[in-house]
Design a protein around this motif. Sequence first.
Motif, PDB file in Angstrom:
ATOM      1  N   MET A   1      -2.223  -5.667   6.852  1.00 36.49           N
ATOM      2  CA  MET A   1      -1.269  -5.108   5.672  1.00 36.49           C
ATOM      3  C   MET A   1      -1.928  -5.416   4.496  1.00 36.49           C
ATOM      4  O   MET A   1      -2.004  -6.763   4.209  1.00 36.49           O
ATOM      5  CB  MET A   1       0.132  -5.050   6.035  1.00 36.49           C
ATOM      6  CG  MET A   1       0.752  -4.393   4.973  1.00 36.49           C
ATOM      7  SD  MET A   1       2.524  -4.397   4.977  1.00 36.49           S
ATOM      8  CE  MET A   1       3.012  -3.429   6.321  1.00 36.49           C
ATOM      9  N   GLU A   2      -2.269  -4.576   3.701  1.00 35.62           N
ATOM     10  CA  GLU A   2      -2.953  -5.015   2.358  1.00 35.62           C
ATOM     11  C   GLU A   2      -1.884  -5.786   1.469  1.00 35.62           C
ATOM     12  O   GLU A   2      -2.248  -6.880   0.891  1.00 35.62           O
ATOM     13  CB  GLU A   2      -3.448  -3.792   1.637  1.00 35.62           C
ATOM     14  CG  GLU A   2      -4.127  -4.120   0.347  1.00 35.62           C
ATOM     15  CD  GLU A   2      -5.471  -4.878   0.581  1.00 35.62           C
ATOM     16  OE1 GLU A   2      -5.664  -5.399  -0.184  1.00 35.62           O
ATOM     17  OE2 GLU A   2      -5.922  -4.569   1.915  1.00 35.62           O
ATOM     18  N   THR A   3      -0.711  -5.597   1.484  1.00 36.99           N
ATOM     19  CA  THR A   3       0.496  -6.136   0.549  1.00 36.99           C
ATOM     20  C   THR A   3       0.536  -7.664   0.915  1.00 36.99           C
ATOM     21  O   THR A   3       0.572  -8.628   0.533  1.00 36.99           O
ATOM     22  CB  THR A   3       1.710  -5.346   0.521  1.00 36.99           C
ATOM     23  OG1 THR A   3       1.473  -4.176   0.376  1.00 36.99           O
ATOM     24  CG2 THR A   3       2.898  -6.446   0.102  1.00 36.99           C
ATOM     25  N   ASN A   4       0.473  -7.820   2.493  1.00 30.82           N
ATOM     26  CA  ASN A   4       0.640  -9.337   3.012  1.00 30.82           C
ATOM     27  C   ASN A   4      -0.718 -10.020   2.661  1.00 30.82           C
ATOM     28  O   ASN A   4      -0.468 -11.240   2.247  1.00 30.82           O
ATOM     29  CB  ASN A   4       0.918  -9.145   4.421  1.00 30.82           C
ATOM     30  CG  ASN A   4       1.078 -10.369   5.199  1.00 30.82           C
ATOM     31  OD1 ASN A   4       0.895 -11.464   4.961  1.00 30.82           O
ATOM     32  ND2 ASN A   4       2.305 -10.280   5.955  1.00 30.82           N
ATOM     33  N   LYS A   5      -1.812  -9.339   2.684  1.00 38.01           N
ATOM     34  CA  LYS A   5      -2.889 -10.333   2.136  1.00 38.01           C
ATOM     35  C   LYS A   5      -2.944 -10.666   0.888  1.00 38.01           C
ATOM     36  O   LYS A   5      -3.410 -11.787   0.391  1.00 38.01           O
ATOM     37  CB  LYS A   5      -4.236  -9.189   2.600  1.00 38.01           C
ATOM     38  CG  LYS A   5      -4.773  -9.064   3.932  1.00 38.01           C
ATOM     39  CD  LYS A   5      -5.794  -8.102   4.117  1.00 38.01           C
ATOM     40  CE  LYS A   5      -6.256  -7.635   5.520  1.00 38.01           C
ATOM     41  NZ  LYS A   5      -7.099  -6.677   5.630  1.00 38.01           N
ATOM     42  N   ARG A   6      -2.485  -9.748   0.016  1.00 42.78           N
ATOM     43  CA  ARG A   6      -2.612 -10.071  -1.495  1.00 42.78           C
ATOM     44  C   ARG A   6      -1.570 -11.304  -1.540  1.00 42.78           C
ATOM     45  O   ARG A   6      -1.751 -12.071  -2.455  1.00 42.78           O
ATOM     46  CB  ARG A   6      -2.079  -8.764  -2.299  1.00 42.78           C
ATOM     47  CG  ARG A   6      -3.128  -7.723  -2.327  1.00 42.78           C
ATOM     48  CD  ARG A   6      -2.581  -6.678  -3.496  1.00 42.78           C
ATOM     49  NE  ARG A   6      -3.452  -5.595  -3.598  1.00 42.78           N
ATOM     50  CZ  ARG A   6      -4.644  -5.646  -4.465  1.00 42.78           C
ATOM     51  NH1 ARG A   6      -4.532  -6.325  -5.413  1.00 42.78           N
ATOM     52  NH2 ARG A   6      -5.450  -4.612  -4.323  1.00 42.78           N
ATOM     53  N   ILE A   7      -0.240 -11.104  -0.955  1.00 45.87           N
ATOM     54  CA  ILE A   7       0.610 -12.062  -1.224  1.00 45.87           C
ATOM     55  C   ILE A   7      -0.028 -13.565  -0.699  1.00 45.87           C
ATOM     56  O   ILE A   7       0.244 -14.529  -1.207  1.00 45.87           O
ATOM     57  CB  ILE A   7       1.839 -11.742  -0.649  1.00 45.87           C
ATOM     58  CG1 ILE A   7       2.808 -10.689  -1.219  1.00 45.87           C
ATOM     59  CG2 ILE A   7       2.827 -13.065  -0.614  1.00 45.87           C
ATOM     60  CD1 ILE A   7       3.971 -10.202  -0.340  1.00 45.87           C
ATOM     61  N   GLN A   8      -0.610 -13.427   0.517  1.00 48.27           N
ATOM     62  CA  GLN A   8      -1.134 -14.701   1.263  1.00 48.27           C
ATOM     63  C   GLN A   8      -2.255 -15.357   0.235  1.00 48.27           C
ATOM     64  O   GLN A   8      -2.312 -16.518   0.013  1.00 48.27           O
ATOM     65  CB  GLN A   8      -1.666 -14.416   2.160  1.00 48.27           C
ATOM     66  CG  GLN A   8      -0.535 -14.166   3.391  1.00 48.27           C
ATOM     67  CD  GLN A   8      -1.028 -13.964   4.793  1.00 48.27           C
ATOM     68  OE1 GLN A   8      -2.405 -13.397   5.070  1.00 48.27           O
ATOM     69  NE2 GLN A   8      -0.414 -14.160   5.861  1.00 48.27           N
ATOM     70  N   ALA A   9      -3.044 -14.537  -0.460  1.00 50.69           N
ATOM     71  CA  ALA A   9      -4.039 -14.562  -1.449  1.00 50.69           C
ATOM     72  C   ALA A   9      -3.739 -15.600  -2.787  1.00 50.69           C
ATOM     73  O   ALA A   9      -4.013 -16.668  -3.060  1.00 50.69           O
ATOM     74  CB  ALA A   9      -4.987 -13.723  -1.915  1.00 50.69           C
ATOM     75  N   VAL A  55       4.578 -15.710   5.671  1.00 48.47           N
ATOM     76  CA  VAL A  55       4.746 -14.407   4.680  1.00 48.47           C
ATOM     77  C   VAL A  55       5.021 -13.310   5.705  1.00 48.47           C
ATOM     78  O   VAL A  55       4.451 -12.831   6.292  1.00 48.47           O
ATOM     79  CB  VAL A  55       3.415 -14.223   3.947  1.00 48.47           C
ATOM     80  CG1 VAL A  55       3.745 -12.896   3.006  1.00 48.47           C
ATOM     81  CG2 VAL A  55       3.108 -15.238   2.990  1.00 48.47           C
ATOM     82  N   LYS A  56       6.290 -12.729   5.518  1.00 49.12           N
ATOM     83  CA  LYS A  56       6.663 -11.545   6.302  1.00 49.12           C
ATOM     84  C   LYS A  56       6.858 -10.495   5.132  1.00 49.12           C
ATOM     85  O   LYS A  56       7.622 -10.674   4.110  1.00 49.12           O
ATOM     86  CB  LYS A  56       7.780 -11.896   7.103  1.00 49.12           C
ATOM     87  CG  LYS A  56       7.437 -12.876   8.228  1.00 49.12           C
ATOM     88  CD  LYS A  56       8.944 -12.943   8.842  1.00 49.12           C
ATOM     89  CE  LYS A  56       8.624 -13.946  10.164  1.00 49.12           C
ATOM     90  NZ  LYS A  56      10.088 -14.292  10.948  1.00 49.12           N
TER      91      LYS A  56
END
Length: 80
Positions: A1-9, A55-56
């Motif tokens: 999921m793109e949102t999850n990737k952005r938060i993790q970055a 991150v969830k």
Amino acid sequence: METNKRIQAALKKVQKKMKADIFGFAEIFHRKYPREWNRVKDRWEEIFPTVEVTVKTKVYVRRPGIGTAPQGLPEQEVKE
């Protein structure tokens, strides 16, 4: 999921590179584990970059079909 990737970055950048607790993990840790916090509070700057964060994400689209581009996204990432 793109949102999850952005938060993790973002988290990786501030936690590993900048070593800054801008999301307030120290406060949350202090409230949940007050005794443990007393042992680590003086070393939090050393400990924080090594803390494992899971991150969830949950995303809800409330108003689909709005015709404007989202703010803060590079123009090449906006899909028509």
